[in-house]
Design a protein around this motif. Structure first.
Motif, short mmCIF file in Angstrom:
data_model
loop_
_atom_site.label_atom_id
_atom_site.label_comp_id
_atom_site.label_asym_id
_atom_site.label_seq_id
_atom_site.Cartn_x
_atom_site.Cartn_y
_atom_site.Cartn_z
N GLU A 68 -27.67 -8.14 1.62
CA GLU A 68 -27.39 -8.13 3.05
C GLU A 68 -26.82 -9.45 3.60
O GLU A 68 -26.75 -9.63 4.81
N THR A 69 -26.40 -10.33 2.71
CA THR A 69 -25.77 -11.57 3.18
C THR A 69 -24.47 -11.80 2.43
O THR A 69 -24.37 -11.52 1.23
N VAL A 70 -23.47 -12.33 3.15
CA VAL A 70 -22.13 -12.51 2.56
C VAL A 70 -21.66 -13.95 2.76
O VAL A 70 -22.11 -14.65 3.68
N LEU A 71 -20.73 -14.34 1.91
CA LEU A 71 -20.15 -15.68 1.96
C LEU A 71 -18.64 -15.55 2.19
O LEU A 71 -17.94 -14.95 1.37
N ILE A 72 -18.17 -16.10 3.29
CA ILE A 72 -16.76 -16.04 3.66
C ILE A 72 -16.19 -17.46 3.66
O ILE A 72 -16.74 -18.36 4.29
N CYS A 73 -15.09 -17.65 2.95
CA CYS A 73 -14.44 -18.96 2.88
C CYS A 73 -13.21 -18.97 3.78
O CYS A 73 -12.35 -18.09 3.69
N GLN A 74 -13.13 -19.98 4.65
CA GLN A 74 -11.97 -20.10 5.52
C GLN A 74 -10.84 -20.84 4.82
O GLN A 74 -11.05 -21.87 4.16
N ILE A 75 -9.64 -20.32 5.00
CA ILE A 75 -8.43 -20.90 4.43
C ILE A 75 -7.64 -21.52 5.57
O ILE A 75 -7.13 -20.81 6.44
N GLU A 76 -7.52 -22.87 5.55
CA GLU A 76 -7.02 -23.54 6.75
C GLU A 76 -5.98 -24.63 6.48
O GLU A 76 -5.61 -25.36 7.40
N ASP A 77 -5.53 -24.78 5.23
CA ASP A 77 -4.42 -25.68 4.97
C ASP A 77 -3.64 -25.19 3.75
O ASP A 77 -4.05 -24.24 3.07
N MET A 110 -31.27 1.52 7.66
CA MET A 110 -30.57 0.34 7.14
C MET A 110 -30.34 -0.66 8.28
O MET A 110 -29.88 -0.27 9.36
N ASN A 111 -30.67 -1.94 8.06
CA ASN A 111 -30.46 -2.92 9.12
C ASN A 111 -28.98 -3.30 9.24
O ASN A 111 -28.16 -2.99 8.37
#
Length: 256
Positions: free
Chosen positions: A143-152, A1-2
């Motif tokens: 094998e790919t993910v999406l991360i959302c930043q919470i900044e306000d 697994m990579n």
């Protein structure tokens, strides 16, 4: 697994992982961090001068070190997402995601068949053609993910809806941006900490990974108890500064 698939599986299972931001473009930095045992790195194309070529070099170094490398993109234009994933990134970190509608737009740009992402089976991520079309289509989803930043504050309020957007794999709190957006300068202020806790609770309720940027390693314990599973520990620049500062201080003392 990579390393990309292993990272995605661990993230989606909400297993604890520790990484760091990479702001220096020398690919040896990523190779060194991989050798130290970090679970992932985040190539910071938002606040450091990474372009397509340097992202390709950085992700190549990550593959050589068997290390997952996400890319924090500077804007939500589709070509940044495609470029990073085609180069072999394990995922995308998107700054300043403020609503579920914006998250849904990102998912569209992240996706192939039901989205707006252009497809090529000859990229580095596709093994330069070795996977074939069907093989790469199947593998990329795993094998790919999406991360959302919470900044306000508005994003904190919407955190549950953002996390619940189909295709979003996690939330990452940027406490410095949160503090600045509130007119302050202290990411450790009680109101900022409370907003971070709110986001961790939202992520845990929905069942996605909750992430926190931490400059002090000892803070990982606190955030772990709040439900965080993804920890971005400082930056390569901060590690260099801290080590150099400490070494210089000892040497100065020893030579005076």
């Amino acid at each position: 697994m990579n390393a990309r698939k292993a990272f995605a599986q661990r993230l989606r299972s909400r297993m604890p992982m520790i990484g760091t931001f990479v702001k220096l473009r020398d690919p040896a930095v990523i190779e060194i961090l991989g050798g130290l045992g970090f679970d992932f790195v985040v190539i910071d194309a938002e606040h450091a001068p990474f372009d397509r070529e340097s992202i390709a070099c950085a992700t190549l170094a990550a593959r050589a070190a068997n290390l997952a490398a996400m890319v924090r993109i500077p804007c939500i234009e589709g070509q940044w997402i495609s470029t990073s994933l085609d180069c072999g990134a394990a995922g995308i970190v998107v700054p300043q995601v403020r609503s579920a509608a914006m998250a849904a737009e990102l998912v569209q740009k992240f996706s192939y068949r039901d989205g707006a992402r252009g497809f090529s089976p000859s990229t580095a991520a596709a093994g330069y053609g070795a996977r074939g079309i069907a093989g790469h289509l199947e593998a990329q989803a795993e094998e790919t993910v999406l991360i959302c930043q919470i900044e306000d504050r508005s994003a904190v309020v919407e955190a549950g809806e953002i996390a619940a957007t189909d295709g979003v794999d996690g939330l990452l709190v940027g406490p410095v941006d949160l503090a600045v957006s509130e007119g302050g300068t202290d990411p450790g202020a009680p109101d900022i900490m409370a907003m971070g806790e709110q986001v961790m609770g939202a992520a845990r309720t929905i069942g996605v990974s909750g992430g926190m940027f931490v400059s002090d390693p000892s803070a990982c314990s606190r955030w772990s108890h709040c439900g965080a599973t993804l920890f971005v520990l400082g930056t390569d620049q901060s590690f260099l500064q801290q080590s150099a500062r400490a070494g210089l201080a000892v040497a100065r003392q020893a030579t005076h």
